[in-house]
Design a protein around this motif. Structure first.
Motif, mmCIF file in Angstrom:
data_model
loop_
_atom_site.group_PDB
_atom_site.id
_atom_site.type_symbol
_atom_site.label_atom_id
_atom_site.label_comp_id
_atom_site.label_asym_id
_atom_site.label_seq_id
_atom_site.Cartn_x
_atom_site.Cartn_y
_atom_site.Cartn_z
ATOM 1 N N ASP A 124 0.838 -1.204 0.000
ATOM 2 C CA ASP A 124 0.000 0.000 0.000
ATOM 3 C C ASP A 124 0.872 1.253 0.000
ATOM 4 O O ASP A 124 0.593 2.219 -0.709
ATOM 5 N N SER A 175 0.762 -11.708 -1.884
ATOM 6 C CA SER A 175 -0.686 -11.793 -2.096
ATOM 7 C C SER A 175 -0.943 -12.212 -3.527
ATOM 8 O O SER A 175 -0.428 -11.589 -4.454
ATOM 9 N N THR A 177 -3.984 -12.183 -4.776
ATOM 10 C CA THR A 177 -5.282 -11.620 -5.148
ATOM 11 C C THR A 177 -5.250 -10.092 -5.257
ATOM 12 O O THR A 177 -6.171 -9.502 -5.827
ATOM 13 N N CYS A 178 -4.215 -9.445 -4.727
ATOM 14 C CA CYS A 178 -4.235 -7.977 -4.649
ATOM 15 C C CYS A 178 -4.278 -7.330 -6.033
ATOM 16 O O CYS A 178 -4.721 -6.188 -6.166
ATOM 17 N N MET A 180 -6.299 -7.649 -8.255
ATOM 18 C CA MET A 180 -7.660 -7.269 -8.642
ATOM 19 C C MET A 180 -8.098 -5.947 -8.020
ATOM 20 O O MET A 180 -9.179 -5.452 -8.337
ATOM 21 N N THR A 181 -7.298 -5.378 -7.119
ATOM 22 C CA THR A 181 -7.734 -4.166 -6.411
ATOM 23 C C THR A 181 -7.229 -2.872 -7.048
ATOM 24 O O THR A 181 -7.688 -1.785 -6.704
ATOM 25 N N TYR A 182 -6.236 -2.948 -7.953
ATOM 26 C CA TYR A 182 -5.533 -1.737 -8.381
ATOM 27 C C TYR A 182 -6.418 -0.763 -9.163
ATOM 28 O O TYR A 182 -6.335 0.449 -8.971
ATOM 29 N N GLN A 184 -9.595 -0.245 -9.007
ATOM 30 C CA GLN A 184 -10.506 0.462 -8.105
ATOM 31 C C GLN A 184 -9.758 1.512 -7.287
ATOM 32 O O GLN A 184 -10.259 2.626 -7.060
ATOM 33 N N ARG A 185 -8.547 1.169 -6.857
ATOM 34 C CA ARG A 185 -7.732 2.141 -6.094
ATOM 35 C C ARG A 185 -7.440 3.362 -6.935
ATOM 36 O O ARG A 185 -7.437 4.493 -6.436
ATOM 37 N N ASP A 188 -10.615 5.394 -7.168
ATOM 38 C CA ASP A 188 -10.895 6.062 -5.892
ATOM 39 C C ASP A 188 -9.917 7.212 -5.637
ATOM 40 O O ASP A 188 -10.231 8.148 -4.896
#
Ligand SMILES: C[S@@+](CC[C@H](N)C(=O)[O-])C[C@H]1O[C@@H](n2cnc3c(N)ncnc32)[C@H](O)[C@@H]1O
Length: 262
Positions: A124, A175, A177-178, A180-182, A184-185, A188
């Motif tokens: 992060d 990780s 799975t992380c 899949m989050t980029y 959206q980050r 946001d």
């Protein structure tokens, strides 16, 4: 299992480990076509510098020097051992989990990282530093492997990879799975033109993704066994399955996200 403080490259996956160059080359063979396709989507502002974070062998930096002739390309990694001496990009040996590294790197029209954040406990922090390093109008692109075990046909391969994944998550903080989050980050964080690609790597004859996974299993298995996550012969069948060239299956997915800073 006791909590570990080990980080990627401390002990496992050092660039001086025998076979690490070949393993990273297999990784590049498996995913570079997707990286090149997605980099072509981005119009980097003229005159801006380009940064590849955790660039490894420098394969993406090399590509950047070809797609952006004349631009300053910087490749930062905790080890520059595997980067080419004659490359047209700058080699920076530094830990990107350290704020001082970012203080000296400066700003860029493109900041890219591939198969890095998934291995960092401080992902992060590094994601935020990468975003900060992008100039207004510039791009952030982040890619990682994402595991989809339920897509694997072979139960043995699924079980073996689950053992490896448990080890990597516990021992290195990896990780799967992380990735899949980029996107959206980025959304946001107020970025525009956010996009994502999802590419499936397969097992099959001459499939570099399968070769990369087999090399990773071979490399890690002695440590996986010594730490009690598996028994010595547990990976033999899966390695033969990956290397045999007679089976078709789902290997792993590769996800790339990009966005433009306002
Ligand atoms: C799986 S390799 C990927 C290499 C390259 N990005 C590619 O896709 O071919 C991960 C790379 O990240 C580097 N790395 C890991 N932790 C790092 C850190 N804290 N600071 C800088 N580089 C790091 C490693 O040395 C290694 O070269």
């Amino acid at each position: 299992m006791s909590p570990s403080a080990e980080q990627y490259g401390d002990r496992m996956f050092t660039h001086v480990t025998q076979g690490e160059r070949a393993r990273l080359d297999a990784l590049a063979d498996a995913v570079s076509q997707y990286t090149h396709r997605d980099l072509r989507r981005l119009d980097v502002p003229a005159g801006e510098r380009l940064l590849d974070v955790g660039g490894g062998t420098g394969v993406v930096s090399q590509r950047m020097t070809e797609t952006h002739p004349g631009a300053e390309v910087v490749c930062v990694d905790r080890s520059v051992t595997l980067m080419s001496d004659r490359a047209g990009y700058a080699h920076v040996e530094a830990d990107v989990c350290d704020q001082a590294t970012w203080d000296r790197l400066g700003t860029f029209g493109l900041v890219h990282a591939r198969n890095l954040l998934m291995h960092l406990r401080r992902r992060d922090f590094v994601f935020d530093r990468m975003l900060e390093a992008v100039v207004p109008g510039g791009w952030l692109m982040v890619a990682d492997m994402v595991d989809a075990p339920e897509l694997r046909r072979s139960l043995r391969f699924r079980e073996t990879f689950a053992q490896l994944r448990e080890y990597m998550e516990a021992e290195l903080g990896t990780s799967m799975t992380c990735g899949m989050t980029y996107a959206q980050r980025m959304q946001d964080a107020g970025m525009t033109d956010v996009g994502v690609s999802y590419d499936a790597l397969t097992v099959g004859p001459d499939k570099p993704g399968a070769a990369f996974m087999a090399r990773t299993l071979r490399h890690l298995w002695p440590d996986i066994v010594s730490k009690g996550y598996a028994k010595p012969g547990d990976a033999d069948e899966a390695i033969a399955y990956l290397e045999g060239g007679r089976h078709w299956d789902s290997a792993i997915a590769f996800v790339t996200a990009w966005g433009r800073k306002v």
